[in-house]
Design a protein around this motif. Structure first.
Motif, PDB file in Angstrom:
ATOM      1  N   LEU A   1     -13.836   4.324  -3.170  1.00 26.21           N
ATOM      2  CA  LEU A   1     -13.410   4.210  -4.446  1.00 26.21           C
ATOM      3  C   LEU A   1     -12.035   4.029  -4.452  1.00 26.21           C
ATOM      4  O   LEU A   1     -11.258   2.978  -5.066  1.00 26.21           O
ATOM      5  N   ALA A   2     -11.083   4.941  -4.021  1.00 29.84           N
ATOM      6  CA  ALA A   2      -9.586   4.887  -4.047  1.00 29.84           C
ATOM      7  C   ALA A   2      -9.131   3.743  -3.358  1.00 29.84           C
ATOM      8  O   ALA A   2      -8.258   3.061  -3.723  1.00 29.84           O
ATOM      9  N   GLY A   3      -9.481   3.312  -1.929  1.00 29.37           N
ATOM     10  CA  GLY A   3      -9.338   2.097  -1.258  1.00 29.37           C
ATOM     11  C   GLY A   3      -9.520   1.075  -2.129  1.00 29.37           C
ATOM     12  O   GLY A   3      -8.515   0.051  -2.346  1.00 29.37           O
ATOM     13  N   GLU A   4     -10.656   0.711  -2.851  1.00 25.31           N
ATOM     14  CA  GLU A   4     -11.025  -0.288  -3.759  1.00 25.31           C
ATOM     15  C   GLU A   4      -9.898  -0.373  -4.963  1.00 25.31           C
ATOM     16  O   GLU A   4      -9.474  -1.405  -5.200  1.00 25.31           O
ATOM     17  N   PHE A   5      -9.544   0.632  -5.478  1.00 23.80           N
ATOM     18  CA  PHE A   5      -8.594   0.847  -6.644  1.00 23.80           C
ATOM     19  C   PHE A   5      -7.224   0.255  -6.036  1.00 23.80           C
ATOM     20  O   PHE A   5      -6.733  -0.367  -6.801  1.00 23.80           O
ATOM     21  N   TRP A   6      -6.877   0.713  -5.120  1.00 23.90           N
ATOM     22  CA  TRP A   6      -5.405   0.177  -4.657  1.00 23.90           C
ATOM     23  C   TRP A   6      -5.283  -1.066  -4.232  1.00 23.90           C
ATOM     24  O   TRP A   6      -4.617  -1.897  -4.467  1.00 23.90           O
ATOM     25  N   GLU A   7      -6.721  -1.726  -3.436  1.00 24.94           N
ATOM     26  CA  GLU A   7      -6.557  -3.158  -3.256  1.00 24.94           C
ATOM     27  C   GLU A   7      -6.608  -3.937  -4.754  1.00 24.94           C
ATOM     28  O   GLU A   7      -6.098  -4.841  -4.779  1.00 24.94           O
ATOM     29  N   ASN A   8      -7.365  -3.609  -5.575  1.00 24.47           N
ATOM     30  CA  ASN A   8      -7.113  -4.168  -6.853  1.00 24.47           C
ATOM     31  C   ASN A   8      -5.624  -3.964  -7.517  1.00 24.47           C
ATOM     32  O   ASN A   8      -5.075  -5.121  -8.112  1.00 24.47           O
ATOM     33  N   VAL A   9      -5.155  -2.870  -7.328  1.00 20.68           N
ATOM     34  CA  VAL A   9      -3.588  -2.827  -7.846  1.00 20.68           C
ATOM     35  C   VAL A   9      -2.738  -3.781  -7.085  1.00 20.68           C
ATOM     36  O   VAL A   9      -2.106  -4.429  -7.559  1.00 20.68           O
ATOM     37  N   TRP A  10      -3.051  -3.874  -5.830  1.00 26.75           N
ATOM     38  CA  TRP A  10      -2.158  -4.718  -5.052  1.00 26.75           C
ATOM     39  C   TRP A  10      -2.320  -6.178  -5.360  1.00 26.75           C
ATOM     40  O   TRP A  10      -1.348  -6.933  -5.437  1.00 26.75           O
ATOM     41  N   GLU A  11      -3.739  -6.724  -5.483  1.00 31.75           N
ATOM     42  CA  GLU A  11      -3.965  -7.887  -6.016  1.00 31.75           C
ATOM     43  C   GLU A  11      -3.495  -8.235  -7.283  1.00 31.75           C
ATOM     44  O   GLU A  11      -2.618  -9.392  -7.482  1.00 31.75           O
ATOM     45  N   ASN A  12      -3.267  -7.194  -8.273  1.00 27.02           N
ATOM     46  CA  ASN A  12      -2.819  -7.704  -9.635  1.00 27.02           C
ATOM     47  C   ASN A  12      -1.328  -7.663  -9.421  1.00 27.02           C
ATOM     48  O   ASN A  12      -0.609  -8.573 -10.025  1.00 27.02           O
ATOM     49  N   ALA A  13      -0.627  -6.924  -8.698  1.00 20.87           N
ATOM     50  CA  ALA A  13       0.640  -6.886  -8.515  1.00 20.87           C
ATOM     51  C   ALA A  13       1.312  -8.062  -7.683  1.00 20.87           C
ATOM     52  O   ALA A  13       2.169  -8.979  -8.226  1.00 20.87           O
ATOM     53  N   ARG A  14       0.577  -8.732  -6.952  1.00 21.54           N
ATOM     54  CA  ARG A  14       0.789  -9.994  -6.099  1.00 21.54           C
ATOM     55  C   ARG A  14       0.626 -11.167  -7.152  1.00 21.54           C
ATOM     56  O   ARG A  14       1.556 -11.923  -7.294  1.00 21.54           O
ATOM     57  N   GLU A  15      -0.424 -11.105  -7.910  1.00 21.39           N
ATOM     58  CA  GLU A  15      -0.589 -12.197  -9.055  1.00 21.39           C
ATOM     59  C   GLU A  15       0.767 -12.063  -9.800  1.00 21.39           C
ATOM     60  O   GLU A  15       1.010 -13.236 -10.295  1.00 21.39           O
ATOM     61  N   GLU A  16       0.848 -10.915 -10.362  1.00 20.88           N
ATOM     62  CA  GLU A  16       2.176 -10.982 -11.525  1.00 20.88           C
ATOM     63  C   GLU A  16       3.383 -11.352 -10.583  1.00 20.88           C
ATOM     64  O   GLU A  16       4.275 -12.155 -11.394  1.00 20.88           O
ATOM     65  N   GLY A  17       3.813 -10.838  -9.357  1.00 23.24           N
ATOM     66  CA  GLY A  17       4.962 -11.377  -8.893  1.00 23.24           C
ATOM     67  C   GLY A  17       4.864 -12.897  -8.579  1.00 23.24           C
ATOM     68  O   GLY A  17       5.869 -13.376  -8.835  1.00 23.24           O
ATOM     69  N   ARG A  18       3.666 -13.591  -8.442  1.00 29.64           N
ATOM     70  CA  ARG A  18       3.601 -15.002  -7.992  1.00 29.64           C
ATOM     71  C   ARG A  18       4.154 -15.653  -9.584  1.00 29.64           C
ATOM     72  O   ARG A  18       4.863 -16.650  -9.383  1.00 29.64           O
ATOM     73  N   LYS A  19       3.623 -15.184 -10.497  1.00 31.76           N
ATOM     74  CA  LYS A  19       3.837 -15.612 -12.038  1.00 31.76           C
ATOM     75  C   LYS A  19       5.317 -15.644 -12.064  1.00 31.76           C
ATOM     76  O   LYS A  19       5.849 -16.562 -12.816  1.00 31.76           O
ATOM     77  N   GLU A  20       6.065 -14.847 -11.658  1.00 35.39           N
ATOM     78  CA  GLU A  20       7.415 -14.520 -11.815  1.00 35.39           C
ATOM     79  C   GLU A  20       8.277 -15.276 -10.730  1.00 35.39           C
ATOM     80  O   GLU A  20       9.371 -16.174 -11.245  1.00 35.39           O
ATOM     81  N   MET A  21       7.853 -15.508  -9.548  1.00 36.10           N
ATOM     82  CA  MET A  21       8.692 -16.020  -8.443  1.00 36.10           C
ATOM     83  C   MET A  21       8.409 -17.501  -8.360  1.00 36.10           C
ATOM     84  O   MET A  21       9.348 -18.336  -7.812  1.00 36.10           O
ATOM     85  N   VAL A  22       7.089 -17.818  -8.380  1.00 33.63           N
ATOM     86  CA  VAL A  22       7.165 -19.343  -8.172  1.00 33.63           C
ATOM     87  C   VAL A  22       7.655 -20.309  -9.120  1.00 33.63           C
ATOM     88  O   VAL A  22       8.490 -21.270  -8.559  1.00 33.63           O
ATOM     89  N   PRO A  23       7.986 -20.161 -10.362  1.00 26.81           N
ATOM     90  CA  PRO A  23       8.889 -20.911 -11.040  1.00 26.81           C
ATOM     91  C   PRO A  23      10.225 -21.004 -10.739  1.00 26.81           C
ATOM     92  O   PRO A  23      10.886 -21.979 -10.650  1.00 26.81           O
ATOM     93  N   LEU A  24      10.763 -19.669 -10.086  1.00 25.98           N
ATOM     94  CA  LEU A  24      12.031 -19.576  -9.574  1.00 25.98           C
ATOM     95  C   LEU A  24      12.197 -20.497  -8.357  1.00 25.98           C
ATOM     96  O   LEU A  24      13.291 -21.263  -8.136  1.00 25.98           O
TER      97      LEU A  24
END
Length: 60
Positions: free
Chosen positions: A3-26
């Protein structure tokens, strides 16, 4: 522990998506400023970043 591994995978995926939303327009702006045209930028977004045509169009 699984469960901890799955939790961190979800956190990482969400962070990557948020980073993409900020970086791709730049990135798009930088490519435009360097003289790249829409077809080149769209191809880059699709092939290098793995975006769908619709996603690439949204960022463009």
């Amino acid at each position: 522990m699984a469960l901890a591994g799955e939790f961190w995978e979800n956190v990482w995926e969400n962070a990557r998506e948020e980073g993409r939303k900020e970086m791709v327009p730049l990135l798009v702006k930088a490519l435009m400023d360097s003289g790249k045209q829409e077809p080149e930028i769209m191809t880059y977004l699709e092939t290098e970043l793995g975006l769908s045509k619709d996603e690439a169009q949204e960022y463009y």
